[in-house]
Design a protein around this motif. Sequence first.
Motif, PDB file in Angstrom:
ATOM      1  N   LEU A 304       0.890  -1.246   0.100  1.00  0.00           N
ATOM      2  CA  LEU A 304      -0.138   0.058  -0.120  1.00  0.00           C
ATOM      3  C   LEU A 304       0.792   1.160   0.136  1.00  0.00           C
ATOM      4  N   LEU A 305       0.631   2.074  -0.863  1.00  0.00           N
ATOM      5  CA  LEU A 305       1.150   3.626  -0.855  1.00  0.00           C
ATOM      6  C   LEU A 305       0.215   4.554  -0.563  1.00  0.00           C
ATOM      7  N   ILE A 306       0.294   4.994   0.764  1.00  0.00           N
ATOM      8  CA  ILE A 306      -0.695   6.190   1.335  1.00  0.00           C
ATOM      9  C   ILE A 306       0.417   7.390   1.327  1.00  0.00           C
ATOM     10  N   TYR A 307      -0.474   8.490   0.889  1.00  0.00           N
ATOM     11  CA  TYR A 307       0.376   9.652   0.877  1.00  0.00           C
ATOM     12  C   TYR A 307      -0.620  10.969   0.951  1.00  0.00           C
ATOM     13  N   THR A 308      -0.158  11.909   0.987  1.00  0.00           N
ATOM     14  CA  THR A 308      -1.007  13.252   1.274  1.00  0.00           C
ATOM     15  C   THR A 308      -0.886  14.000   0.109  1.00  0.00           C
ATOM     16  N   ASP A 309      -1.926  15.145   0.044  1.00  0.00           N
ATOM     17  CA  ASP A 309      -1.993  15.928  -1.019  1.00  0.00           C
ATOM     18  C   ASP A 309      -0.558  16.786  -1.636  1.00  0.00           C
ATOM     19  N   GLY A 310       0.079  16.915  -0.807  1.00  0.00           N
ATOM     20  CA  GLY A 310       1.306  17.619  -1.081  1.00  0.00           C
ATOM     21  C   GLY A 310       2.170  17.058  -2.228  1.00  0.00           C
ATOM     22  N   VAL A 311       1.883  15.706  -2.397  1.00  0.00           N
ATOM     23  CA  VAL A 311       2.580  14.980  -3.538  1.00  0.00           C
ATOM     24  C   VAL A 311       2.005  14.988  -4.698  1.00  0.00           C
ATOM     25  N   ILE A 312       0.862  14.795  -4.806  1.00  0.00           N
ATOM     26  CA  ILE A 312      -0.030  14.826  -6.171  1.00  0.00           C
ATOM     27  C   ILE A 312      -0.402  16.267  -6.698  1.00  0.00           C
ATOM     28  N   GLU A 313      -0.355  17.358  -5.608  1.00  0.00           N
ATOM     29  CA  GLU A 313      -0.412  18.624  -5.923  1.00  0.00           C
ATOM     30  C   GLU A 313       0.630  19.435  -6.223  1.00  0.00           C
ATOM     31  N   ALA A 314       1.828  18.589  -6.208  1.00  0.00           N
ATOM     32  CA  ALA A 314       3.033  19.402  -6.436  1.00  0.00           C
ATOM     33  C   ALA A 314       3.198  19.712  -8.054  1.00  0.00           C
ATOM     34  N   GLY A 352      11.592  21.448  -8.725  1.00  0.00           N
ATOM     35  CA  GLY A 352      12.661  22.561  -8.743  1.00  0.00           C
ATOM     36  C   GLY A 352      13.580  22.513  -7.414  1.00  0.00           C
ATOM     37  N   GLY A 353      13.143  21.595  -6.488  1.00  0.00           N
ATOM     38  CA  GLY A 353      14.043  21.614  -5.457  1.00  0.00           C
ATOM     39  C   GLY A 353      13.001  21.960  -4.082  1.00  0.00           C
ATOM     40  N   ARG A 354      12.000  22.686  -4.192  1.00  0.00           N
ATOM     41  CA  ARG A 354      11.125  23.270  -3.200  1.00  0.00           C
ATOM     42  C   ARG A 354       9.752  23.141  -3.093  1.00  0.00           C
ATOM     43  N   LEU A 355       9.295  22.505  -2.287  1.00  0.00           N
ATOM     44  CA  LEU A 355       7.716  22.234  -2.268  1.00  0.00           C
ATOM     45  C   LEU A 355       6.977  23.141  -1.872  1.00  0.00           C
ATOM     46  N   ASP A 356       5.659  23.566  -2.243  1.00  0.00           N
ATOM     47  CA  ASP A 356       4.955  24.540  -1.833  1.00  0.00           C
ATOM     48  C   ASP A 356       4.031  23.917  -0.613  1.00  0.00           C
ATOM     49  N   ASP A 357       3.865  22.774  -0.373  1.00  0.00           N
ATOM     50  CA  ASP A 357       3.173  22.132   0.669  1.00  0.00           C
ATOM     51  C   ASP A 357       3.906  20.978   1.352  1.00  0.00           C
ATOM     52  N   ASP A 358       3.566  20.547   2.568  1.00  0.00           N
ATOM     53  CA  ASP A 358       4.117  19.395   3.031  1.00  0.00           C
ATOM     54  C   ASP A 358       3.762  18.266   2.330  1.00  0.00           C
ATOM     55  N   ALA A 359       4.788  17.111   2.360  1.00  0.00           N
ATOM     56  CA  ALA A 359       4.245  15.874   1.482  1.00  0.00           C
ATOM     57  C   ALA A 359       4.737  14.782   2.456  1.00  0.00           C
ATOM     58  N   ALA A 360       3.956  13.623   2.411  1.00  0.00           N
ATOM     59  CA  ALA A 360       4.333  12.696   3.241  1.00  0.00           C
ATOM     60  C   ALA A 360       3.988  11.295   2.523  1.00  0.00           C
ATOM     61  N   MET A 361       4.796  10.247   2.491  1.00  0.00           N
ATOM     62  CA  MET A 361       4.320   8.992   1.829  1.00  0.00           C
ATOM     63  C   MET A 361       4.811   7.720   2.659  1.00  0.00           C
ATOM     64  N   VAL A 362       3.940   6.808   2.820  1.00  0.00           N
ATOM     65  CA  VAL A 362       4.035   5.565   3.633  1.00  0.00           C
ATOM     66  C   VAL A 362       3.680   4.486   2.649  1.00  0.00           C
ATOM     67  N   VAL A 363       4.846   3.289   2.745  1.00  0.00           N
ATOM     68  CA  VAL A 363       4.435   2.350   2.084  1.00  0.00           C
ATOM     69  C   VAL A 363       4.476   0.990   3.151  1.00  0.00           C
ATOM     70  N   VAL A 364       3.476   0.518   2.900  1.00  0.00           N
ATOM     71  CA  VAL A 364       3.242  -0.863   3.913  1.00  0.00           C
ATOM     72  C   VAL A 364       3.064  -2.013   2.939  1.00  0.00           C
ATOM     73  N   GLU A 365       4.108  -3.121   3.308  1.00  0.00           N
ATOM     74  CA  GLU A 365       3.936  -4.294   2.601  1.00  0.00           C
ATOM     75  C   GLU A 365       3.565  -5.345   3.549  1.00  0.00           C
ATOM     76  N   ARG A 366       2.871  -6.271   3.045  1.00  0.00           N
ATOM     77  CA  ARG A 366       2.445  -7.526   3.913  1.00  0.00           C
ATOM     78  C   ARG A 366       3.395  -8.680   3.462  1.00  0.00           C
ATOM     79  N   LEU A 367       4.357  -9.049   4.671  1.00  0.00           N
ATOM     80  CA  LEU A 367       5.239  -9.965   4.290  1.00  0.00           C
ATOM     81  C   LEU A 367       4.666 -11.455   4.312  1.00  0.00           C
ATOM     82  N   PRO A 368       5.224 -12.390   3.292  1.00  0.00           N
ATOM     83  CA  PRO A 368       4.809 -13.777   3.358  1.00  0.00           C
ATOM     84  C   PRO A 368       4.619 -14.561   4.740  1.00  0.00           C
TER      85      PRO A 368
END
Length: 368
Positions: A304-314, A352-368
């Motif tokens: 699972l990739l969970i993210y905030t809108d600072g990622v997709i609105e950059a 270009g090196g500088r975001l206009d909004d905070d951004a966070a991403m989390v990846v969750v993997e279910r292990l075998p």
Amino acid sequence: MTALTLALIVLITVVDILSPPDIHLGPLLIVAPALTASFAGARATTGVALIAFAALTVIGSVRDSLTSANIETQLSAQVLVSVLIIGLRVLRDRHERELARVRSVSEAAQRVLLRPLPERIGPLHLASVYLAAEAEAQVGGDLYAAARTAIGTRLLVGDVRGKGLSSLGDAALLLGAFRAAAHLHADLPDLAAYLDGSVCWDLAQLAEQSRQARLARQAALRPGSPEAVDEGGESFITAVLLDIPDDGSLVRLIDCGHPPPLLLRPEGITVLAARHPAPPLGLGELAPAEYQVETFAFRPGDRLLIYTDGVIEARDAQHRFYPLIERVIAWQADRPTALLHRLRRDLLAHVGGRLDDDAAMVVVERLP
């Protein structure tokens, strides 16, 4: 670099002494302390300035009398400019020390408020990345947290309205409420309702304090002066809550106005869009929510990739949004940590090196 500036002093001195009487290169010695100030501290700059002054004195004694008007003027100018350069370097050193203290405080706040997610929790592998928009800050309005329960793992990813340090208080409130209640409420809707109530209560307290402050300002205004304008606005927190049982192959989700997570599988990417999304946390008093749990398959090997809108609105220089799904499709074979490192570098390159909004991403993997 210091050796280079010293060699420059020797070169200018020798060339000046060997030059014809009508050519004077001694004033160029001021270049040495100026160059030193660009890469070294005030002490090194002062040392090079003294050596340059001594070299100019040698030039004057060899080519002319030290009491001549020309040499006296050159020496005086050398001293004045050197003092100015050293003073600017002292101010820069002081600013760098203050900046280092700010960074240390920011790092401490990040460790206390936004605790790093464990790499392994139950049958899950976690990875996270945080990018703050506020200059020199490492925390802001985006947040994430994980907690173990009797049957599995609970995750929270949220985004406070606003950005940077101004939204830090609301983020701290929600994180504290989640950590205190995640293991107390068996049902995910009960937890969501508790978090909404906590945020609503805190925002009500802030609104009352703002109202009192506004009344005090208005009372202090002179008759006939324009009234103060209340610049406050609605505050809320978008969030996604996930329940991932240790036994089974599913994930339960409540989306409170947050961008939908992405389910990554070898055969493709699925957007986990909630059929019954709830309003953001903090708006419960305006529109009471009925939290409904959405259930999705989450098998071993899925991520699972969970993210905030600072990622997709950059946006880039051409105002194009960051193409998150395209990038994830190209890199989804990477391990969670490597995937986030790629996304982080690519996202910063996109803006270009500088975001206009905070951004966070989390990846969750279910292990075998």
